[in-house]
Design a protein around this motif. Structure first.
Motif, PDB file in Angstrom:
ATOM      1  N   SER A   1      38.338  21.471  -5.495  1.00 19.00           N
ATOM      2  CA  SER A   1      38.527  22.644  -6.347  1.00 19.00           C
ATOM      3  C   SER A   1      37.187  23.050  -6.900  1.00 19.00           C
ATOM      4  CB  SER A   1      39.491  22.317  -7.501  1.00 19.00           C
ATOM      5  OG  SER A   1      38.966  21.284  -8.309  1.00 19.00           O
ATOM      6  N   PRO A   2      37.011  24.331  -7.325  1.00 10.88           N
ATOM      7  CA  PRO A   2      35.746  24.756  -7.904  1.00 10.88           C
ATOM      8  C   PRO A   2      35.478  23.988  -9.185  1.00 10.88           C
ATOM      9  CG  PRO A   2      37.117  26.639  -7.292  1.00 10.88           C
ATOM     10  CD  PRO A   2      37.958  25.421  -7.174  1.00 10.88           C
ATOM     11  N   ASN A   3      34.181  23.741  -9.472  1.00 13.43           N
ATOM     12  CA  ASN A   3      33.818  23.069 -10.714  1.00 13.43           C
ATOM     13  C   ASN A   3      32.446  23.523 -11.142  1.00 13.43           C
ATOM     14  OD1 ASN A   3      31.945  21.685  -9.187  1.00 13.43           O
ATOM     15  ND2 ASN A   3      33.284  19.927  -8.872  1.00 13.43           N
ATOM     16  N   ALA A   4      31.850  22.795 -12.078  1.00 11.99           N
ATOM     17  CA  ALA A   4      30.574  23.229 -12.643  1.00 11.99           C
ATOM     18  C   ALA A   4      29.450  23.248 -11.632  1.00 11.99           C
ATOM     19  CB  ALA A   4      30.201  22.302 -13.812  1.00 11.99           C
TER      20      ALA A   4
ATOM     21  N   LEU B   1       9.796  23.328   2.309  1.00  9.33           N
ATOM     22  CA  LEU B   1      10.784  22.293   2.588  1.00  9.33           C
ATOM     23  C   LEU B   1      11.818  22.269   1.471  1.00  9.33           C
ATOM     24  CD1 LEU B   1      11.756  19.679   4.089  1.00  9.33           C
ATOM     25  CD2 LEU B   1      10.138  18.416   2.654  1.00  9.33           C
ATOM     26  N   TYR B   2      13.083  22.370   1.864  1.00  8.49           N
ATOM     27  CA  TYR B   2      14.178  22.240   0.901  1.00  8.49           C
ATOM     28  C   TYR B   2      14.877  20.908   1.122  1.00  8.49           C
ATOM     29  CZ  TYR B   2      18.726  22.817  -1.308  1.00  8.49           C
ATOM     30  OH  TYR B   2      19.847  22.628  -2.085  1.00  8.49           O
ATOM     31  N   LEU B   3      15.074  20.154   0.041  1.00  9.54           N
ATOM     32  CA  LEU B   3      15.772  18.875   0.084  1.00  9.54           C
ATOM     33  C   LEU B   3      16.950  18.901  -0.866  1.00  9.54           C
ATOM     34  CD1 LEU B   3      12.914  16.203  -0.034  1.00  9.54           C
ATOM     35  CD2 LEU B   3      14.148  17.029   1.964  1.00  9.54           C
ATOM     36  N   GLU B   4      18.047  18.299  -0.422  1.00  6.55           N
ATOM     37  CA  GLU B   4      19.212  18.114  -1.279  1.00  6.55           C
ATOM     38  C   GLU B   4      19.620  16.654  -1.170  1.00  6.55           C
ATOM     39  OE1 GLU B   4      23.649  20.053  -1.653  1.00  6.55           O
ATOM     40  OE2 GLU B   4      21.966  21.366  -1.102  1.00  6.55           O
ATOM     41  N   ALA B   5      19.830  16.014  -2.317  1.00  7.65           N
ATOM     42  CA  ALA B   5      20.092  14.580  -2.343  1.00  7.65           C
ATOM     43  C   ALA B   5      20.940  14.258  -3.570  1.00  7.65           C
ATOM     44  CB  ALA B   5      18.774  13.798  -2.387  1.00  7.65           C
ATOM     45  N   PRO B   6      21.514  13.054  -3.624  1.00  8.29           N
ATOM     46  CA  PRO B   6      22.274  12.684  -4.821  1.00  8.29           C
ATOM     47  C   PRO B   6      21.392  12.733  -6.063  1.00  8.29           C
ATOM     48  CG  PRO B   6      22.699  11.138  -3.043  1.00  8.29           C
ATOM     49  CD  PRO B   6      21.555  11.996  -2.596  1.00  8.29           C
ATOM     50  N   HIS B   7      21.948  13.201  -7.139  1.00 12.71           N
ATOM     51  CA  HIS B   7      21.191  13.305  -8.390  1.00 12.71           C
ATOM     52  C   HIS B   7      20.667  11.931  -8.805  1.00 12.71           C
ATOM     53  CE1 HIS B   7      19.781  14.875 -12.092  1.00 12.71           C
ATOM     54  NE2 HIS B   7      20.740  14.384 -12.855  1.00 12.71           N
ATOM     55  N   GLY B   8      19.353  11.830  -9.002  1.00 15.24           N
ATOM     56  CA  GLY B   8      18.737  10.586  -9.421  1.00 15.24           C
ATOM     57  C   GLY B   8      18.416   9.628  -8.296  1.00 15.24           C
ATOM     58  N   ALA B   9      18.597  10.039  -7.051  1.00 13.53           N
ATOM     59  CA  ALA B   9      18.376   9.115  -5.935  1.00 13.53           C
ATOM     60  C   ALA B   9      17.694   9.798  -4.760  1.00 13.53           C
ATOM     61  CB  ALA B   9      19.697   8.509  -5.491  1.00 13.53           C
TER      62      ALA B   9
ATOM     63  N   HIS C   1      19.536  20.821 -10.615  1.00 17.12           N
ATOM     64  CA  HIS C   1      20.536  19.791 -10.329  1.00 17.12           C
ATOM     65  C   HIS C   1      21.898  20.219 -10.855  1.00 17.12           C
ATOM     66  CE1 HIS C   1      20.749  18.298 -14.520  1.00 17.12           C
ATOM     67  NE2 HIS C   1      19.461  18.562 -14.559  1.00 17.12           N
ATOM     68  N   THR C   2      22.917  19.659 -10.245  1.00 18.97           N
ATOM     69  CA  THR C   2      24.277  19.702 -10.751  1.00 18.97           C
ATOM     70  C   THR C   2      24.594  18.295 -11.251  1.00 18.97           C
ATOM     71  OG1 THR C   2      25.335  19.081  -8.661  1.00 18.97           O
ATOM     72  CG2 THR C   2      24.796  21.415  -8.965  1.00 18.97           C
TER      73      THR C   2
ATOM     74  N   ARG D   1      20.745  16.746  -6.737  1.00 20.29           N
ATOM     75  CA  ARG D   1      19.433  17.307  -7.042  1.00 20.29           C
ATOM     76  C   ARG D   1      18.992  18.139  -5.850  1.00 20.29           C
ATOM     77  NH1 ARG D   1      13.975  16.026  -5.707  1.00 20.29           N
ATOM     78  NH2 ARG D   1      12.513  16.868  -7.235  1.00 20.29           N
ATOM     79  N   TYR D   2      18.535  19.353  -6.110  1.00 20.50           N
ATOM     80  CA  TYR D   2      18.035  20.211  -5.039  1.00 20.50           C
ATOM     81  C   TYR D   2      16.627  20.656  -5.417  1.00 20.50           C
ATOM     82  CZ  TYR D   2      19.965  23.804  -8.207  1.00 20.50           C
ATOM     83  OH  TYR D   2      20.286  24.571  -9.299  1.00 20.50           O
TER      84      TYR D   2
END
Length: 219
Positions: free
Chosen positions: A8-11, A162-170, A185-186, A190-191
């Motif tokens: 579902s949509p969220n923040a 370069l664009y990177l997307e990864a788990p926040h804090g990792a 970040h969400t 982290r992006y």
């Protein structure tokens, strides 16, 4: 592949399961199907909107690489907003077929070249200095960032983005040639967008075996 869609949509701005849409440019509103695949989660609408605002001056005429394409949301959004060409690499045959079918329906969709291949194996076969911009957003659980970032620089232009997307804090560690341009970040992700420094890349010694720069992560 990108990561699994939310329920579902969220923040974080994630779209409903099964479908995302292109949010800007000539193909704005085009819907992309998102099959249920382990690890598949397209970049959220709000994150893409922010990212492509950052990239607005960069995209016209750019050659773009979407290395773990999944739904194709990043590579196709780049084309929609003015990139000249996008190579979308996806190893899942059904996902690659979906991308080819979608590109065939879009006006100007021949600018999207879909490659069905393992991203790391495909990178190893490519010539140097082709791309202006690369999206690296692999399945989080697969741990592919380090291997991709070791092979990728030799395939990018000296001043590439370069664009990177990864788990926040990792997130992964990058070589000194990459300078952070913007980040966000969400709650879960982290992006970040980086710019390659031509002077830093030029000072790195070449590998005798490959002729490409040797990065600290290679040693």
């Amino acid at each position: 592949m990108n990561k699994r869609p939310r329920r579902s949509p969220n923040a974080s701005g994630a779209a409903p399961p099964g479908r995302v849409r292109l949010i800007g440019g000539r193909w704005r509103g085009t819907r992309l199907d998102v099959p249920d695949r382990p690890g598949l989660r397209p970049t959220a609408d709000r994150v893409r909107e922010t990212l492509f605002n950052w990239l607005m001056p960069v995209l016209p005429g750019a050659r773009v690489l979407d290395l773990f394409a999944g739904s194709g949301a990043l590579g196709l959004e780049a084309l929609s907003r003015g990139a000249a060409e996008a190579v979308l690499v996806e190893r899942d045959p059904a996902l690659a077929a979906n991308l080819r079918a979608l590109a065939a329906r879009l006006p100007g969709g021949e600018a999207a070249r879909v490659v069905e291949a393992d991203a790391l194996a495909w990178l190893a076969r490519q010539p140097a200095a082709e791309f202006d911009l690369a999206f690296v957003d692999p399945p989080f659980a697969a741990g592919l960032w380090d291997a991709a970032l070791a092979a990728l620089p030799a395939r990018l232009k000296p001043d590439a983005w370069l664009y990177l997307e990864a788990p926040h804090g990792a997130g992964p560690a990058l070589a000194p040639e990459w300078r952070l341009h913007r980040e966000g970040h969400t709650r879960e992700v982290r992006y970040a967008l980086y710019r390659r420094s031509p002077s830093a890349a030029a000072t790195l010694p070449a590998s005798p075996a490959s002729g490409r720069p040797v990065h600290p992560t290679d040693e």
